[in-house]
Scaffold this motif. Structure first.
Motif, PDB file in Angstrom:
ATOM      1  N   ILE A   1     -13.595  11.232   2.707  1.00  0.00           N
ATOM      2  CA  ILE A   1     -13.225  11.333   4.114  1.00  0.00           C
ATOM      3  C   ILE A   1     -12.234  12.477   4.286  1.00  0.00           C
ATOM      4  N   ILE A   2     -12.534  13.360   5.220  1.00  0.00           N
ATOM      5  CA  ILE A   2     -11.581  14.416   5.590  1.00  0.00           C
ATOM      6  C   ILE A   2     -10.520  13.780   6.488  1.00  0.00           C
ATOM      7  N   PRO A   3      -9.253  13.751   6.083  1.00  0.00           N
ATOM      8  CA  PRO A   3      -8.219  13.121   6.916  1.00  0.00           C
ATOM      9  C   PRO A   3      -8.183  13.725   8.323  1.00  0.00           C
ATOM     10  N   ALA A   4      -7.934  12.875   9.300  1.00  0.00           N
ATOM     11  CA  ALA A   4      -7.968  13.305  10.697  1.00  0.00           C
ATOM     12  C   ALA A   4      -6.892  14.335  11.024  1.00  0.00           C
ATOM     13  N   LYS A   5      -5.866  14.442  10.180  1.00  0.00           N
ATOM     14  CA  LYS A   5      -4.813  15.431  10.449  1.00  0.00           C
ATOM     15  C   LYS A   5      -5.379  16.855  10.508  1.00  0.00           C
ATOM     16  N   TYR A   6      -6.487  17.096   9.832  1.00  0.00           N
ATOM     17  CA  TYR A   6      -7.068  18.443   9.816  1.00  0.00           C
ATOM     18  C   TYR A   6      -7.730  18.807  11.141  1.00  0.00           C
ATOM     19  N   LEU A   7      -7.885  17.843  12.048  1.00  0.00           N
ATOM     20  CA  LEU A   7      -8.407  18.173  13.367  1.00  0.00           C
ATOM     21  C   LEU A   7      -7.459  19.109  14.119  1.00  0.00           C
ATOM     22  N   THR A   8      -6.186  18.961  13.872  1.00  0.00           N
ATOM     23  CA  THR A   8      -5.214  19.860  14.492  1.00  0.00           C
ATOM     24  C   THR A   8      -5.408  21.287  13.990  1.00  0.00           C
ATOM     25  N   GLU A   9      -5.645  21.425  12.672  1.00  0.00           N
ATOM     26  CA  GLU A   9      -5.904  22.752  12.103  1.00  0.00           C
ATOM     27  C   GLU A   9      -7.198  23.344  12.673  1.00  0.00           C
ATOM     28  N   LEU A  10      -8.196  22.475  12.878  1.00  0.00           N
ATOM     29  CA  LEU A  10      -9.446  22.940  13.474  1.00  0.00           C
ATOM     30  C   LEU A  10      -9.201  23.479  14.887  1.00  0.00           C
ATOM     31  N   GLU A  11      -8.447  22.742  15.687  1.00  0.00           N
ATOM     32  CA  GLU A  11      -8.169  23.170  17.071  1.00  0.00           C
ATOM     33  C   GLU A  11      -7.391  24.483  17.114  1.00  0.00           C
ATOM     34  N   ASN A  12      -6.531  24.711  16.107  1.00  0.00           N
ATOM     35  CA  ASN A  12      -5.705  25.919  16.082  1.00  0.00           C
ATOM     36  C   ASN A  12      -6.389  27.102  15.413  1.00  0.00           C
ATOM     37  N   SER A  13      -7.576  26.873  14.844  1.00  0.00           N
ATOM     38  CA  SER A  13      -8.271  27.937  14.122  1.00  0.00           C
ATOM     39  C   SER A  13      -8.713  29.040  15.081  1.00  0.00           C
ATOM     40  N   THR A  14      -8.677  30.274  14.570  1.00  0.00           N
ATOM     41  CA  THR A  14      -9.182  31.415  15.339  1.00  0.00           C
ATOM     42  C   THR A  14     -10.530  31.892  14.803  1.00  0.00           C
ATOM     43  N   VAL A  15     -11.060  31.209  13.799  1.00  0.00           N
ATOM     44  CA  VAL A  15     -12.327  31.595  13.176  1.00  0.00           C
ATOM     45  C   VAL A  15     -13.480  30.994  13.973  1.00  0.00           C
ATOM     46  N   THR A  16     -14.465  31.802  14.288  1.00  0.00           N
ATOM     47  CA  THR A  16     -15.613  31.325  15.066  1.00  0.00           C
ATOM     48  C   THR A  16     -16.947  31.563  14.363  1.00  0.00           C
ATOM     49  N   ALA A  17     -16.919  32.180  13.174  1.00  0.00           N
ATOM     50  CA  ALA A  17     -18.161  32.505  12.459  1.00  0.00           C
ATOM     51  C   ALA A  17     -18.268  31.695  11.177  1.00  0.00           C
ATOM     52  N   LEU A  18     -19.491  31.476  10.740  1.00  0.00           N
ATOM     53  CA  LEU A  18     -19.717  30.796   9.472  1.00  0.00           C
ATOM     54  C   LEU A  18     -19.292  31.689   8.316  1.00  0.00           C
ATOM     55  N   PRO A  19     -18.761  31.098   7.241  1.00  0.00           N
ATOM     56  CA  PRO A  19     -18.271  31.901   6.115  1.00  0.00           C
ATOM     57  C   PRO A  19     -19.403  32.516   5.295  1.00  0.00           C
ATOM     58  N   ALA A  20     -19.057  33.482   4.462  1.00  0.00           N
ATOM     59  CA  ALA A  20     -20.028  34.087   3.551  1.00  0.00           C
ATOM     60  C   ALA A  20     -20.511  33.047   2.546  1.00  0.00           C
ATOM     61  N   ASN A  21     -21.714  33.261   1.994  1.00  0.00           N
ATOM     62  CA  ASN A  21     -22.326  32.324   1.019  1.00  0.00           C
ATOM     63  C   ASN A  21     -22.520  30.929   1.597  1.00  0.00           C
ATOM     64  N   PHE A  22     -22.589  30.852   2.920  1.00  0.00           N
ATOM     65  CA  PHE A  22     -22.638  29.533   3.556  1.00  0.00           C
ATOM     66  C   PHE A  22     -23.869  28.730   3.151  1.00  0.00           C
ATOM     67  N   GLU A  23     -25.038  29.360   3.120  1.00  0.00           N
ATOM     68  CA  GLU A  23     -26.266  28.624   2.844  1.00  0.00           C
ATOM     69  C   GLU A  23     -26.249  28.032   1.440  1.00  0.00           C
ATOM     70  N   THR A  24     -25.609  28.710   0.487  1.00  0.00           N
ATOM     71  CA  THR A  24     -25.502  28.176  -0.873  1.00  0.00           C
ATOM     72  C   THR A  24     -24.705  26.891  -0.868  1.00  0.00           C
ATOM     73  N   LEU A  25     -23.609  26.862  -0.121  1.00  0.00           N
ATOM     74  CA  LEU A  25     -22.788  25.661  -0.054  1.00  0.00           C
ATOM     75  C   LEU A  25     -23.552  24.500   0.554  1.00  0.00           C
ATOM     76  N   SER A  26     -24.252  24.750   1.638  1.00  0.00           N
ATOM     77  CA  SER A  26     -24.896  23.659   2.364  1.00  0.00           C
ATOM     78  C   SER A  26     -25.948  22.955   1.521  1.00  0.00           C
ATOM     79  N   GLN A  27     -26.500  23.633   0.522  1.00  0.00           N
ATOM     80  CA  GLN A  27     -27.509  23.020  -0.323  1.00  0.00           C
ATOM     81  C   GLN A  27     -26.929  21.976  -1.258  1.00  0.00           C
ATOM     82  N   LEU A  28     -25.598  21.975  -1.445  1.00  0.00           N
ATOM     83  CA  LEU A  28     -24.974  21.020  -2.360  1.00  0.00           C
ATOM     84  C   LEU A  28     -24.859  19.629  -1.756  1.00  0.00           C
ATOM     85  N   PHE A  29     -24.927  19.529  -0.443  1.00  0.00           N
ATOM     86  CA  PHE A  29     -24.627  18.276   0.229  1.00  0.00           C
ATOM     87  C   PHE A  29     -25.902  17.513   0.580  1.00  0.00           C
ATOM     88  N   SER A  30     -25.796  16.166   0.519  1.00  0.00           N
ATOM     89  CA  SER A  30     -26.976  15.355   0.858  1.00  0.00           C
ATOM     90  C   SER A  30     -26.661  14.259   1.866  1.00  0.00           C
TER      91      SER A  30
END
Length: 513
Positions: A220-249
């Motif tokens: 579980i990602i602790p809910a405290k990180y929602l504040t960091e999400l709201e304050n983020s200035t990043v709007t694009a997906l990171p590099a190597n993103f598709e490789t990461l997504s294949q790890l999750f099920s």
């Protein structure tokens, strides 16, 4: 017969007590949930869960479920599709904030945004509640998880080494990320699911699904990180993103070419949802399909599987096609038990045996029975329980086959601690004499058993495996048998492959993480 009454007489070793945590009212959050569908390409989409955050046009879900191509749609109140875009990204915690695109109908009345979260400590053993869409189920469902213990409580302490290296290379989720470790894994489709404590307070976001044998590793990602999400200035997906997504099920992939929302909803249901195999206490959902080798590579303890394969190839001189062996994986959403079932066979509940049973079209004496009991086992001595269970099971099958008894094979029998209050044992027994089958062959009957015990449940998988002595003589005469090229011995190879799959399926019964 594999009657549960045999086991119930055993469990007088434990106190007759079972407690459940405070009930959580799902009506509090059902109007906050959304289903998220992300197009990967022209024929494939991902399905995961999200929740409405602070205003009706904003949705939080898992970053790893996104795609660099295609569109993102969310389904509000199970009847209103809206197209959305990525508004903010917080890659360290695998979170993304989505926003409804302008020019569409307003979000329907009745949607209830979640406006706050709780960051206090969660007591070890406490129940928490994840709400999401299990695969393509027509409605949301709950997943009761239990606060576990891992120290330190970071992602680095939890995930398998093979995935740790991949995540370190890609750079997120961060290995030093604070997490909430829970016993029990997320169901397919639960990536991005909101998780609540017993008071209905948001405490985190479901994440994970990394492979760990037949089970998945979830956190579980602790809910405290929602504040960091709201304050983020990043709007694009990171590099190597598709490789990461294949790890999750813990998200689901479906085939679809539908643009029409109504048709898309029908395809979700048809392709990804299956009814559970269930009793009053256990409810097994199909979660994934995996090869034997995929599970061996990530399993906590593949020792007996490797040993059996080495014995077949080294002593008996039979080479099997292990790469082609595949299993459907089932998980009980109430108690965190995971089963592996060979793809050629079916998991059912047998009223006659009073047990879950793995069945096939051919009645060859190879069977797998799954029996569980929920109770208070916190004061039960596991070694004593194991001895008693073994004696009862072996006596049962000795009577069934007309045998004098079974002898335990110590080389294949051992116990593994699986966390602070969970244990697994594997026990192999061989019949003291052979039996004659209807085909006139002489069979040696083996009973292989996996026993799980925690403070609140005991679950066992028991397999009967008859092996014809004539097969062993045949391979010795031939100087070995390569079942990758069986020739005229295809029938014998098929039988021995089923022997290994039955043994493997029983061995792979485990706890959900």
């Amino acid at each position: 017969m594999m009657k549960r009454t045999v086991l119930i007489s055993l469990f007088v070793l434990s106190a007759i007590f079972y407690s459940q945590g405070q009930q959580f009212d799902p009506n509090q959050i059902k109007n906050s949930l959304v289903r998220v569908v992300v197009t990967i390409n022209d024929k494939e989409s991902k399905v995961l869960t999200g929740f409405v955050w602070k205003n009706p046009n904003q949705v939080v879900t898992s970053l790893h479920g996104m795609s660099k191509t295609g569109t993102i749609k969310v389904l509000y109140l199970n009847n209103a599709w809206r197209k959305v875009k990525i508004k903010k990204v917080y890659q360290k915690a695998d979170l993304v904030l989505l926003e409804v695109l302008p020019g569409q109908d307003p979000v329907p009345i009745g949607v209830a945004p979640i406006n706050n979260f709780h960051v206090g400590p969660i007591k070890f053993g406490a129940d928490v509640y994840a709400f999401g869409f299990n695969s393509g189920a027509p409605g949301s469902s709950s997943r009761i998880l239990r606060k576990g213990d891992v120290s330190p409580e970071t992602l680095n302490s939890l995930i398998p080494s093979k995935d740790k290296a991949a995540l370190a290379k890609i750079g997120f989720p961060a290995l030093d990320l604070n997490i909430l470790y829970l016993e029990g894994s997320l169901l397919p489709g639960f990536s991005g699911a909101p998780v609540f404590d017993s008071q209905g307070r948001l405490i985190g976001v479901g994440d994970g699904g990394l492979e760990k044998g037949a089970s998945n590793v979830s956190w579980i990602i602790p809910a405290k990180y929602l504040t960091e999400l709201e304050n983020s200035t990043v709007t694009a997906l990171p590099a190597n993103f598709e490789t990461l997504s294949q790890l999750f099920s813990a998200d689901v992939r479906i085939e679809t070419t539908a643009e029409n929302s109504e048709i898309l909803g029908e395809e979700l249901f048809k392709q990804t949802y299956a009814d559970p195999v269930e009793t009053d206490e256990f409810e097994f959902y199909p979660t994934k399909n995996r090869s034997l080798m995929e599970m061996v590579e990530t399993s906590d303890d593949p020792e007996n599987l490797m040993k059996f394969a080495e014995e077949l190839e080294g002593d008996i001189k039979i080479t099997l096609d292990y790469e082609g062996m595949r299993f459907n994986i089932f998980e009980d959403i109430n108690n965190g038990v995971v089963l592996a079932v060979p793809v050629e066979q079916e998991l059912i509940y047998s009223n006659e045996e009073e047990a879950f049973q793995v069945v096939s079209e051919v009645d060859d004496g190879m069977n797998i029975y799954h029996i569980g009991l929920k109770d208070d086992f916190s004061e039960t001595d596991f070694d004593e329980l194991l001895v008693t269970v073994g004696e009862l099971i072996n006596t049962n099958f000795a009577e069934r086959y007309g045998l004098s008894g079974f002898t335990i094979d110590e080389e294949y029998s051992y116990t593994l601690d699986f966390g602070p209050d969970r244990k697994i044992a594997w026990v192999l027994s061989a019949a003291n004499e052979g039996i004659t089958g209807q085909d006139g062959l002489t069979y040696v009957v083996y009973v292989y058993m996996t026993v799980l015990m925690s403070s609140e449940k005991t679950f066992m998988s028991v397999a009967t495996i008859p092996i014809p002595a004539e097969f062993i003589v045949l391979t010795a005469t031939l100087g070995g048998l390569d079942c990758n090229n069986p020739g005229m011995y295809a029938q014998q190879c098929e039988y021995m492959a089923k022997v290994f799959k039955t043994f493997s399926a029983t061995h792979l019964t485990t706890f959900a993480y």
